[in-house]
Write a protein that holds these residues in place. Structure first.
Motif: not given
Lengths: 329, 163
Positions: A140-144, A16-28
């Motif tokens: 703010l808003g979705s990825k452009t 929906d937003t186009g942004y990636d999610s990430f993991r670093l160690g045990q943080f997301t």
């Protein structure tokens, strides 16, 4: 200290937003239109996206700075000069009481790479987190479209003094730094330097206020003059410092123009201690046992005196040095 | 919107406020113009100290003694127009004490290097290997980045807000 070596990985794209999610160690790390979401095994946290990106990009540019950088009361980093702690709730009494605090230590380069990867993916063209809010677009808003220019700038440091041959240059029209709108009422002239024959180039002076007035970044102290390990940093400040800085040593603020309101809290617990309003000409120490966050209603000029002596953080942490700078006798 | 930048001076300054549930001595809150307004000319009063490093406030009014340090120092003019005169020191004349400015007995007999005339907001290099003198026709204020030295004056209880 157990140092994690795992690097940041992308773990999916929000359709929906186009942004990636990430993991670093045990943080997301995940973002939506308004917020950054951080999760760890026992907890989660939400930070308004403008504040998150302003903090993250400065943390990269500062090289994690001296000591603690709190993005807010919960999430942040601690610089150990080679390794960096990434923490959530580790300095918040509520999180600690609930047992949901979390801290992981990484090589500094791993955290730098992670923060650059996240920032690059989450920042769109037209938004610059180093600029004052009135001088940039909205995050703010979705990825452009991702920005292609460097995210970090303005961190060029002098090794002896700005403007000396072979040292960092002073800002000017020629370097692409016009006088900021907030200092357009000041008159700027150059110091008069007269060298006798044979001593050309051995005397040096600059208009420091002119240099600060041309800064195109805020809350970004950069080295201008060095005496031994004593570093004179100057910076232009507008709106609010988008982090809360917890010192690992004493530092000093000298207000050159206008005023900044500082909120002071205990470094370890976050409990408020009060406030300081610094006006032009005021000098104030920031002790090594506090957190501080500044608010500058009008763009102002601030000088920061740092002591860059290697290993100083360990001498303060061990109690060898008192967490305040002056002995009144 | 037109902005008005507030820059203080010896004749017009207003100290801010410090409201803390803490020992105010830890913050050593002062104001360079207030310090200079209550100082004799050329007293070098520490207003910031990071272990062996200090920032000194100096009221400049007339001709100062000559100074030299075993390291670079830097002066920022906070008020007035100040002339910095420089004389080259022979290697044997360069101070060898640990740090900070030392006051010389008289103008050194080395060659004149030149002078810098500086006004508010200007930062001047006071280079290692040179002696310097400050002069001003009217009272001015400089802030000197240096080390704690033989002529550094400390009167924290007088200059800091303590209650």
């Amino acid at each position: 200290m157990d140092v994690q070596s795992s690097k940041v990985v992308a773990i999916g794209t929000n359709p929906d937003t186009g942004y990636d999610s990430f993991r670093l160690g045990q943080f997301t790390f995940r973002r939506d239109e308004y917020f950054a979401h951080i999760e760890w095994p026992k907890g989660s946290h939400i930070i308004e996206i403008d504040r998150f990106l302003r903090a993250m990009v400065r943390d990269i540019g500062w090289g994690f700075f001296y000591g603690w950088i709190f993005f807010d009361d919960i999430f942040g980093t601690t610089n150990h000069y080679g390794t960096v702690d990434v923490f959530a709730g580790a300095y918040d009494q509520g999180c600690k009481d609930q047992g949901i605090d979390h801290l992981e230590t990484f090589p500094a380069e791993v955290v730098k790479d992670a923060f650059e990867t996240i920032s690059r993916n989450w920042i769109n063209e037209g938004y610059d987190p180093l600029s004052a809010p009135l001088e940039t677009g909205s995050p703010l808003g979705s990825k452009t479209r991702e920005r292609t220019d460097p995210l970090v700038r303005g961190f060029q440091s002098a090794t002896r003094m700005l403007g000396l041959e072979g040292d960092a240059p002073v800002r000017s029209d020629a370097t692409g730094h016009p006088i900021n709108r907030a200092f357009a009422d000041l008159e700027f002239d150059k110091p008069d330097i007269e060298c006798e024959p044979g001593f050309e180039g051995q005397l040096h002076a600059i208009n420091l206020f002119d240099h600060i007035a041309r800064a195109d970044v805020t809350w970004n102290p950069s080295f201008t003059a060095i005496t031994g390990a004593s570093i004179c940093c100057v910076t232009s400040e507008e709106h609010m410092l988008p982090v809360i800085h917890g010192n690992d040593r004493n530092e000093w603020f000298i207000q050159l123009t206008d005023e900044i309101h500082w909120q002071i809290a205990d470094k370890n617990s976050g409990l408020p201690r009060g406030r300081i309003v610094m006006k032009a000409g005021d000098v104030c120490a920031m002790p090594a046992d506090i957190r501080h966050q500044g608010f500058s209603p009008k763009r102002s000029m601030l000088m920061v005196m740092e002591n860059g002596t290697p290993g100083l953080e360990l001498r303060y942490a061990s109690g060898e040095l008192k967490p305040y700078p002056v002995d009144f006798g | 919107m037109a902005y008005k930048t507030h820059v203080s001076s010896l004749s017009a300054f207003e100290k801010g406020v410090i409201e803390l549930k803490d020992d105010l001595r830890k913050y050593a809150f002062s104001n360079v113009f207030e310090v200079a307004s209550h100082s004799p000319p050329f007293e070098r009063t520490a207003v910031a100290q990071n272990l062996e490093y200090v920032a000194e406030v100096m009221r400049v009014d007339g001709e100062s003694p000559w100074y030299a340090a075993p390291h670079d120092e830097f002066a920022i003019v906070m008020d007035g127009e100040i002339t910095f005169n420089f004389v080259k020191l022979a290697d044997a004349q360069v101070p060898s004490h640990a740090g900070g400015a030392a006051q010389l007995g008289a103008k050194p007999n080395g060659p004149t290097m030149g002078r810098v005339r500086a006004r508010r907001g200007h930062q001047v290099l006071l280079p290692k290997g040179a002696a310097y003198q400050l002069t001003s026709a009217a009272p001015g204020v400089v802030l000197v980045q240096t080390m704690d030295g033989p002529v550094t004056t400390k009167r924290w209880s007088d200059i800091c807000t303590l209650s």
